[in-house]
Design an enzyme around this catalytic site. Structure first.
Site, mmCIF file in Angstrom:
data_model
loop_
_atom_site.group_PDB
_atom_site.id
_atom_site.type_symbol
_atom_site.label_atom_id
_atom_site.label_comp_id
_atom_site.label_asym_id
_atom_site.label_seq_id
_atom_site.Cartn_x
_atom_site.Cartn_y
_atom_site.Cartn_z
ATOM 1 N N ARG A 52 66.395 -71.261 -10.287
ATOM 2 C CA ARG A 52 67.855 -71.809 -10.436
ATOM 3 C C ARG A 52 68.431 -71.008 -11.449
ATOM 4 N NH1 ARG A 52 66.548 -78.006 -9.038
ATOM 5 N NH2 ARG A 52 65.103 -77.806 -10.816
ATOM 6 N N LYS A 154 49.680 -78.760 -11.536
ATOM 7 C CA LYS A 154 49.604 -80.285 -11.913
ATOM 8 C C LYS A 154 50.986 -80.450 -12.623
ATOM 9 C CE LYS A 154 47.783 -81.801 -16.109
ATOM 10 N NZ LYS A 154 48.618 -81.389 -17.316
ATOM 11 N N ASP A 183 43.735 -76.609 -11.731
ATOM 12 C CA ASP A 183 43.425 -77.147 -12.687
ATOM 13 C C ASP A 183 42.966 -76.294 -13.885
ATOM 14 O OD1 ASP A 183 41.757 -78.619 -14.970
ATOM 15 O OD2 ASP A 183 41.893 -80.473 -13.732
ATOM 16 N N HIS A 184 43.603 -76.009 -14.914
ATOM 17 C CA HIS A 184 43.304 -74.710 -15.559
ATOM 18 C C HIS A 184 41.711 -74.714 -16.543
ATOM 19 C CE1 HIS A 184 44.851 -76.522 -19.014
ATOM 20 N NE2 HIS A 184 44.140 -75.978 -19.767
ATOM 21 N N LYS A 188 38.079 -72.229 -17.099
ATOM 22 C CA LYS A 188 37.164 -71.863 -18.189
ATOM 23 C C LYS A 188 35.840 -71.440 -18.134
ATOM 24 C CE LYS A 188 40.253 -74.991 -20.937
ATOM 25 N NZ LYS A 188 41.037 -74.225 -21.848
ATOM 26 N N GLU A 222 42.994 -82.692 -29.273
ATOM 27 C CA GLU A 222 43.908 -81.492 -29.840
ATOM 28 C C GLU A 222 44.469 -81.949 -30.994
ATOM 29 O OE1 GLU A 222 46.180 -79.947 -26.071
ATOM 30 O OE2 GLU A 222 46.272 -82.081 -25.943
ATOM 31 N N ASP A 241 48.031 -86.767 -18.270
ATOM 32 C CA ASP A 241 48.068 -85.473 -18.656
ATOM 33 C C ASP A 241 46.685 -84.940 -18.875
ATOM 34 O OD1 ASP A 241 49.670 -83.254 -19.692
ATOM 35 O OD2 ASP A 241 48.690 -83.797 -21.551
ATOM 36 N N HIS A 246 41.785 -82.990 -16.050
ATOM 37 C CA HIS A 246 40.634 -82.145 -16.775
ATOM 38 C C HIS A 246 39.588 -82.772 -16.999
ATOM 39 C CE1 HIS A 246 44.172 -79.632 -17.176
ATOM 40 N NE2 HIS A 246 44.774 -80.053 -18.413
ATOM 41 N N LYS A 346 46.109 -86.471 -28.723
ATOM 42 C CA LYS A 346 47.137 -85.401 -29.587
ATOM 43 C C LYS A 346 47.012 -85.771 -31.121
ATOM 44 C CE LYS A 346 49.335 -83.500 -25.778
ATOM 45 N NZ LYS A 346 49.002 -82.171 -25.643
HETATM 46 C C1 BG6 Z 1 47.397 -78.994 -20.232
HETATM 47 C C2 BG6 Z 1 48.206 -80.540 -20.795
HETATM 48 O O1 BG6 Z 1 47.129 -79.586 -18.822
HETATM 49 O O2 BG6 Z 1 46.337 -79.158 -21.091
HETATM 50 C C3 BG6 Z 1 48.525 -80.384 -22.201
HETATM 51 O O3 BG6 Z 1 49.473 -80.912 -20.315
HETATM 52 C C4 BG6 Z 1 47.318 -79.792 -23.086
HETATM 53 O O4 BG6 Z 1 49.214 -81.529 -23.019
HETATM 54 C C5 BG6 Z 1 46.554 -78.718 -22.337
HETATM 55 O O5 BG6 Z 1 47.870 -79.394 -24.674
HETATM 56 C C6 BG6 Z 1 45.456 -78.544 -23.175
HETATM 57 O O6 BG6 Z 1 44.756 -77.337 -22.676
HETATM 58 P P1 BG6 Z 1 43.546 -76.497 -23.212
HETATM 59 O O7 BG6 Z 1 43.460 -75.281 -22.320
HETATM 60 O O8 BG6 Z 1 44.362 -75.970 -24.608
HETATM 61 O O9 BG6 Z 1 42.671 -77.258 -23.650
#
Ligand code: BG6
Length: 498
Positions: A52, A154, A183-184, A188, A222, A241, A246, A346
């Protein structure tokens, strides 16, 4: 997962929806620059950004050069091709222009009608974009093309019902085999290494079950707070989240049955089967088996930090959880009776993601009482980050006349073993796989659905009076009551710093 993935992507146009957004800047452009510089993109490749923000092509190119700071000469050449469409996702005009630019790209760069659409937007417009693409016929390859794929970020829904609705809407436009849900964590290396550890080695499988494993602990800690994402986080919370996605991915890979092949279907079938064995509590049981917390001001890494309610974009009376602990059960022959403890939060003391399998004590201890008390159970720790690797903790005699036994660790560290800097966040790998059509590391619709089925009762329970929120000081390991969750079963949380 082919053992040797194709060196280069096939010819294609990557269309980035949300091209002016945070995710594009932080993850996607750097990942593309990484692939470009390593020669992993086809020569016949280009990018069209849609968003946008009223940028021109030039502005998009400038941002691409700035955000993907490590890009070299190949990246610079590629960026010169980038095009940008400013427009509303609901406007036909936006998609008319997209069609025009896609045809132009095929013509100029030989991208052969192949498309990958990447939805890096807010989730509320996922269905709208998928629908608009279908209306324009963009859900099928262009002339002479082989594929049109949709990559989705996500969060995929905010509970089971909304995930089902989203899926129904997206499936009206794209078939399941065209959809790549990211899902990142699956990108890894250490998460993928769970497969290697379990299925390329003979010594672990015999002990990977209830006879030997006493409990499993999954920690995603975290030390950062919600940073600039307070507004988003308010609508999510730690369960949505981190746990729904994850944690469920890590849990299913760690506990699933051996697949008969390493391809997308076999691996994902086993993951879903495992998720289907995770107990789904009633809302009452959910209250009993969970703890939710929120951080108050405290000190992390020697620095005073504000509480969650004072973060930007967060309501001063917010009841969103920034910490979750769960006691799960996996009801199948392999894991019946083994508690699976999960925690994430967190503003915890450190950043660490790990899976720890704690083994039973020896059946009979021939040492005296004092020594027995000093012994910690054998534990296999799969460390996902940082210092990724695997440690086996066991008891060893302390040198000296006295017979004292102490826990020591046998460590495998990726960095030491392979020496290379593998410091990517998984995005280049996932993006490359999606562009090459390998779905192994992506989340199938039934996985998403089942993961929501597991977490939904907690969401429901917490919305009732009594589904309380416990405060914890930033820089601590969460609310004290989370210790009681385990102590009731005679267990305690592992200290990941040991
Ligand atoms: C994301 C969350 O999917 O993963 C974040 O939305 C989080 O809140 C992050 O900080 C953590 O990813 P990583 O790769 O740093 O463990």
């Amino acid at each position: 997962m082919p053992t040797v993935p194709p060196e280069r992507t096939p010819p294609l146009v990557l269309v980035l929806f949300g091209a002016s957004g945070d995710l594009t800047a932080r993850k996607i452009l750097p990942a593309l620059a990484n692939l470009a510089d390593r020669g992993r993109l086809a020569e016949e490749f280009t990018v069209i950004g849609v968003a946008r923000t009223p940028w021109s092509d030039e502005e998009f190119r400038r941002v691409a050069m700035k955000d993907a700071q490590y890009g070299g000469e190949r990246w610079r050449k590629l960026v010169e091709r980038f095009r940008y469409i400013p427009g509303e996702y609901a406007a036909t005009d936006t998609f008319d222009r997209l069609k025009g630019l896609l045809a132009e790209a095929d013509e100029r760069y030989g991208t052969r009608g192949n498309r990958v659409y990447y939805l890096a937007t807010v989730p509320s417009v996922f269905a709208m974009i998928a629908d608009a693409l279908a209306k324009e016929g963009c859900n099928a390859p262009g002339e002479g093309g082989e594929f049109a794929r949709l990559v989705v970020e996500k969060p995929y829904g905010h509970d089971l019902q909304s995930a089902l609705e989203l899926d129904a809407a997206v499936h009206r436009a794209f078939d399941e085999d065209q959809i790549f849900r990211i899902d990142h964590y699956m990108g890894k290396e250490t998460v993928q290494n769970v497969l290697a550890l379990r299925f390329a080695n003979a010594i672990f499988e015999p002990v990977w079950n209830r006879r030997y494993v006493e409990q499993v602990q999954i920690t995603v800690a975290e030390s950062i707070g919600v940073e600039h994402r307070g507004g988003f986080y308010e609508t999510a919370g730690a369960l949505r989240d981190i746990v729904q996605n994850h944690v469920m991915q890590v849990l299913s890979l760690t506990l699933m049955e051996p697949p008969t092949g390493m391809d997308a279907t076999h691996i994902r079938d086993e993951k879903v089967k495992l998720l289907k064995a995770v107990d789904i509590p009633t809302p009452d049981e959910a209250v009993d088996k969970s703890v939710r917390g929120q951080y108050t001001p405290g000190v992390v890494d020697g620095v005073a930090v504000p509480g969650y309610r004072a973060e930007e974009g967060v309501a001063p009376d917010s009841v969103t959880e920034t910490y979750v602990a769960l006691r799960l059960r996996v009801e199948n022959w392999r894991w019946a009776g083994v508690p699976v403890y999960v925690r994430t939060g967190k503003r915890l003391p450190t950043r660490v993601t790990e899976v720890a399998l704690q083994f039973h004590n020896v059946p009979f201890l021939a040492f005296d009482g004092e020594l027995a008390r000093q012994l910690r159970p054998n534990t296999l720790v799969l460390r996902i980050q940082p210092n990724d690797g695997i440690s086996l903790h066991f008891g060893a005699k302390v040198p000296g006349e006295e017979f004292r036994v102490q826990s020591v660790a046998m460590d495998f560290l990726y960095e030491r073993a392979f020496g290379e800097d593998r410091g990517t966040d998984g995005y280049p790998r996932l993006l490359h796989d999606a562009m090459c059509g390998d779905a192994t590391l992506f989340i199938r619709t039934d996985e998403v659905e089942q993961a929501w089925r597991i977490v939904d009762p907690y969401l429901e329970a917490w919305s009732e009076p009594g589904g309380g929120l416990h405060l914890y000081r930033a820089g601590t390991w969460g609310p004290h009551i989370a210790d009681l969750l385990l102590e009731r079963a005679g267990d305690s949380w592992r200290n990941p710093e040991l």
